[in-house]
Design a protein around this motif. Structure first.
Motif, PDB file in Angstrom:
ATOM      1  N   LEU A  91       9.227  -0.134 -10.120  1.00  6.09           N
ATOM      2  CA  LEU A  91       8.301   1.223 -10.512  1.00  6.09           C
ATOM      3  C   LEU A  91       9.585   2.759 -10.625  1.00  6.09           C
ATOM      4  O   LEU A  91       8.390   3.634 -10.955  1.00  6.09           O
ATOM      5  CB  LEU A  91       7.610   1.477  -8.662  1.00  6.09           C
ATOM      6  CG  LEU A  91       6.263   0.300  -9.191  1.00  6.09           C
ATOM      7  CD1 LEU A  91       5.411   0.560  -7.896  1.00  6.09           C
ATOM      8  CD2 LEU A  91       5.273   0.242 -10.232  1.00  6.09           C
ATOM      9  N   ALA A  92      10.178   3.176  -9.986  1.00  3.67           N
ATOM     10  CA  ALA A  92      11.283   4.462 -10.208  1.00  3.67           C
ATOM     11  C   ALA A  92      11.685   4.448 -10.813  1.00  3.67           C
ATOM     12  O   ALA A  92      11.914   5.558 -11.437  1.00  3.67           O
ATOM     13  CB  ALA A  92      12.237   3.737  -8.716  1.00  3.67           C
ATOM     14  N   ASN A 127       9.376  -1.894  -5.888  1.00  3.65           N
ATOM     15  CA  ASN A 127       9.704  -0.442  -5.483  1.00  3.65           C
ATOM     16  C   ASN A 127      10.719   0.562  -6.565  1.00  3.65           C
ATOM     17  O   ASN A 127      10.192   1.116  -7.176  1.00  3.65           O
ATOM     18  CB  ASN A 127       9.714  -0.261  -4.013  1.00  3.65           C
ATOM     19  CG  ASN A 127       9.568   1.065  -3.982  1.00  3.65           C
ATOM     20  OD1 ASN A 127       8.795   1.790  -4.218  1.00  3.65           O
ATOM     21  ND2 ASN A 127      10.360   1.495  -3.052  1.00  3.65           N
ATOM     22  N   GLN A 167       1.155  -1.497 -15.815  1.00  2.00           N
ATOM     23  CA  GLN A 167       0.582  -1.169 -15.998  1.00  2.00           C
ATOM     24  C   GLN A 167      -0.827  -1.864 -16.396  1.00  2.00           C
ATOM     25  O   GLN A 167      -0.998  -2.753 -16.771  1.00  2.00           O
ATOM     26  CB  GLN A 167       0.569  -0.225 -17.872  1.00  2.00           C
ATOM     27  CG  GLN A 167       1.013  -1.086 -18.675  1.00  2.00           C
ATOM     28  CD  GLN A 167       1.734  -0.381 -19.770  1.00  2.00           C
ATOM     29  OE1 GLN A 167       2.262   0.706 -20.101  1.00  2.00           O
ATOM     30  NE2 GLN A 167       2.011  -1.414 -21.132  1.00  2.00           N
ATOM     31  N   SER A 196       0.858  -0.942  -0.264  1.00  2.00           N
ATOM     32  CA  SER A 196      -0.545  -0.128   0.161  1.00  2.00           C
ATOM     33  C   SER A 196       1.034   0.970  -0.135  1.00  2.00           C
ATOM     34  O   SER A 196       0.448   2.454  -0.412  1.00  2.00           O
ATOM     35  CB  SER A 196      -0.626  -0.259   1.495  1.00  2.00           C
ATOM     36  OG  SER A 196      -0.245  -0.020   2.508  1.00  2.00           O
ATOM     37  N   GLU A 197       2.412   0.830   0.487  1.00  3.89           N
ATOM     38  CA  GLU A 197       2.916   2.283   0.514  1.00  3.89           C
ATOM     39  C   GLU A 197       3.280   2.619  -1.289  1.00  3.89           C
ATOM     40  O   GLU A 197       4.184   3.815  -0.982  1.00  3.89           O
ATOM     41  CB  GLU A 197       4.104   1.761   1.323  1.00  3.89           C
ATOM     42  CG  GLU A 197       3.114   2.026   2.709  1.00  3.89           C
ATOM     43  CD  GLU A 197       4.834   1.264   3.434  1.00  3.89           C
ATOM     44  OE1 GLU A 197       6.077   1.743   3.481  1.00  3.89           O
ATOM     45  OE2 GLU A 197       4.529   1.001   4.275  1.00  3.89           O
ATOM     46  N   LEU A 198       3.190   1.696  -2.358  1.00  8.83           N
ATOM     47  CA  LEU A 198       4.281   2.158  -3.111  1.00  8.83           C
ATOM     48  C   LEU A 198       3.368   2.584  -4.302  1.00  8.83           C
ATOM     49  O   LEU A 198       1.904   3.254  -3.905  1.00  8.83           O
ATOM     50  CB  LEU A 198       4.320   0.920  -4.221  1.00  8.83           C
ATOM     51  CG  LEU A 198       5.319  -0.227  -3.388  1.00  8.83           C
ATOM     52  CD1 LEU A 198       5.526  -1.342  -4.378  1.00  8.83           C
ATOM     53  CD2 LEU A 198       6.759   0.451  -2.632  1.00  8.83           C
ATOM     54  N   LYS A 199       4.036   3.971  -5.503  1.00 11.02           N
ATOM     55  CA  LYS A 199       3.260   4.451  -5.646  1.00 11.02           C
ATOM     56  C   LYS A 199       2.983   3.952  -7.234  1.00 11.02           C
ATOM     57  O   LYS A 199       3.620   4.321  -7.892  1.00 11.02           O
ATOM     58  CB  LYS A 199       3.702   5.932  -6.012  1.00 11.02           C
ATOM     59  CG  LYS A 199       4.649   7.104  -5.094  1.00 11.02           C
ATOM     60  CD  LYS A 199       4.965   7.717  -5.227  1.00 11.02           C
ATOM     61  CE  LYS A 199       5.148   8.493  -3.978  1.00 11.02           C
ATOM     62  NZ  LYS A 199       6.269   9.852  -3.866  1.00 11.02           N
ATOM     63  N   LEU A 200       1.677   3.226  -7.569  1.00 11.54           N
ATOM     64  CA  LEU A 200       1.481   2.061  -8.368  1.00 11.54           C
ATOM     65  C   LEU A 200       0.682   3.703  -9.369  1.00 11.54           C
ATOM     66  O   LEU A 200      -0.040   4.297  -9.084  1.00 11.54           O
ATOM     67  CB  LEU A 200       0.241   0.819  -8.407  1.00 11.54           C
ATOM     68  CG  LEU A 200       1.070   0.180  -7.166  1.00 11.54           C
ATOM     69  CD1 LEU A 200      -0.526  -0.694  -6.464  1.00 11.54           C
ATOM     70  CD2 LEU A 200       1.355  -0.822  -7.324  1.00 11.54           C
ATOM     71  N   PRO A 201       0.370   2.965 -10.208  1.00 12.66           N
ATOM     72  CA  PRO A 201       0.265   4.115 -11.612  1.00 12.66           C
ATOM     73  C   PRO A 201      -1.410   3.275 -11.581  1.00 12.66           C
ATOM     74  O   PRO A 201      -2.084   2.858 -10.652  1.00 12.66           O
ATOM     75  CB  PRO A 201       0.709   2.952 -12.796  1.00 12.66           C
ATOM     76  CG  PRO A 201       2.024   1.631 -12.735  1.00 12.66           C
ATOM     77  CD  PRO A 201       2.131   1.455 -11.061  1.00 12.66           C
ATOM     78  N   ALA A 202      -2.843   4.936 -12.207  1.00 12.16           N
ATOM     79  CA  ALA A 202      -3.419   4.456 -11.929  1.00 12.16           C
ATOM     80  C   ALA A 202      -3.914   3.585 -12.743  1.00 12.16           C
ATOM     81  O   ALA A 202      -3.815   3.178 -13.405  1.00 12.16           O
ATOM     82  CB  ALA A 202      -3.717   5.731 -12.303  1.00 12.16           C
TER      83      ALA A 202
END
Length: 237
Positions: free
Chosen positions: A213-214, A210, A228, A4-10
């Protein structure tokens, strides 16, 4: 770290399960439902899975799902170029853990062939995959180096295999540190799936995700090509 802390794509969904058993069960229920929807819509369903040791529990749970397995075609995202009797054969793994009981009624499409060399084996698999009616469900895994299927960083054919509009469906691939020559579906074919799930477990895989994603270099971490929608990520500690 939690997923839940990861910045996932919309549009990318994440499921955090408490244990490997719950992950395998939850993923199997979701995959089975997508296969049922495909059968209801088109009369058949195509399931593409990944091999290795990690998906065994998922295969066992999926085999127990109430499905008209005779209408399901199962094949592999990648395969070691070894006969089905070999201990490292992904096809052998499926026959032991998924294609059992009612699930044995599914049609299985093998990527392996006893060709003269890996290139000829890949060309043979490419011709077979041309007849695939379309991938309904794809289940991927991910290595700590960011590979998925057998799309390994630094493999000789990686750049071609990662082309988003490539016409070739199967490529000969080499794992840098793992034995055996490989056969792998191309990015273009894998990315055509109507539904994709990525199944990973443990903190190391979460850190790899992570890092993926970066950045944006697909050759460095090929999993980036698939982060995606439509994608659902299943993770447990």
């Amino acid at each position: 770290m939690a997923i839940s802390e990861l910045k996932l794509p919309a549009g990318v969904q994440a499921h955090e399960l408490r244990s490997p058993v719950l992950l395998a069960e939850g993923l199997a229920l979701n995959v089975a439902e997508h296969l049922r929807v495909a059968i209801a819509a088109r009369g058949t369903a195509v399931l593409v899975v990944s091999g290795g040791r990690s998906p065994v529990a998922f295969f066992q749970h999926l085999a127990k799902q109430a499905l008209d397995w005779s209408k399901v075609l199962v094949t592999l995202a990648d395969e070691r170029w070894v006969p089905v009797e070999h201990a490292d054969s992904n096809a052998g793994l499926l026959k032991r853990y998924l294609l059992q009981g009612p699930a044995a009624n599914a049609r299985f499409l093998s990527l392996y062939s006893a060709s003269a060399n890996l290139e000829e084996a890949a060309a043979h698999a490419d011709r077979l995959l041309a007849e695939l009616p379309g991938i309904d469900v794809l289940v991927l895994g991910m290595g700590d180096d960011g590979h998925t299927a057998s799309l390994f960083p630094s493999s000789p054919n990686l750049v071609e295999a990662l082309k988003p509009d490539g016409e070739r469906r199967c490529w000969p691939m080499l794992a840098p540190s793992v034995p055996h020559q490989r056969l792998s579906m191309s990015r273009a074919l894998l990315a055509s799936a109507r539904f994709t799930a990525l199944s990973i477990s443990g903190q190391s895989k979460l850190h790899t995700l992570n890092a993926a994603l970066a950045g944006g270099d697909l050759a460095e971490m090929p999993i980036r090509a698939f982060l995606q929608p439509p994608l659902e990520i299943y993770w447990c500690p």
